[in-house]
Enzyme design. Sequence first.
Site, short mmCIF file in Angstrom:
data_model
loop_
_atom_site.label_atom_id
_atom_site.label_comp_id
_atom_site.label_asym_id
_atom_site.label_seq_id
_atom_site.Cartn_x
_atom_site.Cartn_y
_atom_site.Cartn_z
N SER A 147 39.47 -22.03 4.80
CA SER A 147 40.67 -22.58 4.18
C SER A 147 40.76 -22.25 2.70
O SER A 147 39.77 -21.87 2.07
CB SER A 147 40.74 -24.10 4.37
OG SER A 147 40.18 -24.79 3.29
N VAL A 148 41.95 -22.43 2.17
CA VAL A 148 42.21 -22.21 0.75
C VAL A 148 41.40 -23.16 -0.13
O VAL A 148 41.15 -22.89 -1.30
CB VAL A 148 43.73 -22.36 0.47
CG1 VAL A 148 44.16 -23.82 0.63
CG2 VAL A 148 44.11 -21.83 -0.90
N LYS A 149 40.97 -24.29 0.44
CA LYS A 149 40.30 -25.32 -0.35
C LYS A 149 38.92 -24.91 -0.85
O LYS A 149 38.38 -25.55 -1.76
CB LYS A 149 40.19 -26.61 0.47
CG LYS A 149 41.52 -27.19 0.92
CD LYS A 149 42.34 -27.73 -0.23
CE LYS A 149 43.56 -28.48 0.28
NZ LYS A 149 44.34 -29.10 -0.82
N ASP A 150 38.36 -23.84 -0.27
CA ASP A 150 37.06 -23.36 -0.76
C ASP A 150 37.15 -23.02 -2.24
O ASP A 150 36.20 -23.24 -3.01
CB ASP A 150 36.64 -22.10 -0.01
CG ASP A 150 36.24 -22.37 1.43
OD1 ASP A 150 36.31 -23.53 1.86
OD2 ASP A 150 35.87 -21.40 2.14
N ALA A 171 37.12 -26.14 -4.46
CA ALA A 171 35.87 -26.88 -4.31
C ALA A 171 34.80 -26.32 -5.25
O ALA A 171 34.11 -27.07 -5.95
CB ALA A 171 35.40 -26.81 -2.86
#
Length: 453
Positions: A42-45, A48
């Site tokens: 996901s883009v959230k890596d 994070a």
Amino acid sequence: MDFSNNILETIGNTPLVKLNKIVAEIDALVLAKVETFNPGNSVKDRMAVKMIADAEADGRLQPGGTIIEGTSGNTGMGLALVAIIKGYKLICVISDKQSKEKMDILRAVGAKVVVCPTDVEPTDPRSYYSVSKRLAEETPNSWYVNQYDNMSNSLAHYEQTGPEIWKQTDGKITHFVVGVGTGGTISGVGKYLKEQNPNIKIWGIDTYGSVFKKYHETGIFDENEIYSYITEGIGEDILPKNVDFSLIDGFTKVTDKDAAVYTRKIALEEAIFVGNSAGACIKGLLQLKEHFKPEDVVVVLFHDSGSRYVGKMFNDDWMRERGFLEENITKAEDVIKDHIDKELIVVRTEELVSHAIERMRKYKISQIPVVDINGFVGSVDETDLFRSYVADKNVAEKPIKEVMGKPFPIVKLGTPIEEVSKLFTKENDAVLVDLGNGNHHIITKYDIIGSIK
């Protein structure tokens, strides 16, 4: 040799993929930024890594500490990857509307998962916002990430995602379309792109039950707009600091059904297996098609992988239960085909009203046909019984024949749904379908409503 020192070094530089069949009615070049190629899918890596690095740099996160975050699943996965590599513990607080796959994946990568109810106010002690804050206060040597108000979120996309898109399109991008949740992606990418070319349009995809669109257009935070919704990863009942409304040119809202249907369409028509917010983005893109010209280059961001929705949007039973499955409902048999094998619950004329009430409770039904030795002779529903009870408190011990109404109409399996629908009136809440061989099935108003597409 060409290798990465750890999995975190593989984050970013995700591909742009031209969309074809699913955007055939859009007169522009449409490119998808497919973020599922990140190691956490996901883009959230991206954010994070950035949020943890910034917290380490200014001392908010100490060696051996515990990271605590409220997440819809994807941020938790990104945080888990960093926590494993850098030696931190992780507690993820997640709402119960998120898919089981997301929860299982988080546990698989070592996170402790705390599940909270979705349908509560953000300030409610049970909400995942409140529980996250409380756990951070109670846990020694911990750091509460707060991706909604942590500006390292949008900064990650300003430094990474935005420049990637600008470089990959050779500066020809004219529109950026993305779902909005925490606001980090749209604000970070939007800020970078508008610095390169102020004429680039930034469009946010919102969902019904969220406050973003109306707030952007009117400046009013309307609590009446807030209600529970199914779509995951976009929309909010708060205004995160990461959402910079001044960078956003407009929002369009997408229904839960459309988001789910188009999530499946992307896989079937483009061979790209992505998640629920991607479906919302594509439907939103189609809703905005009048804004695009043939020479435009439109980039839409696909947040995460379809593997996290196998038990939901990619499950026929789940879709069917919510009326999301696009099926051709034209005849009586189409309405009942998924439960045609269920026994028809009846009550006999000489049975007591209490027996009918007991069956309604046991089988969770509201209408029951009444029979005698000759066949169907009447019907009862919960409204009839309630009225009878108001008139006579002893009605429970009376025979059904004294309170029953007219028998339900009977149709054949092949009866067009339009004709079946006409049989529902203020006085009649059900229709019986003749299955042959003396067997019947019931269609209720609920079944008809559930078949509406």
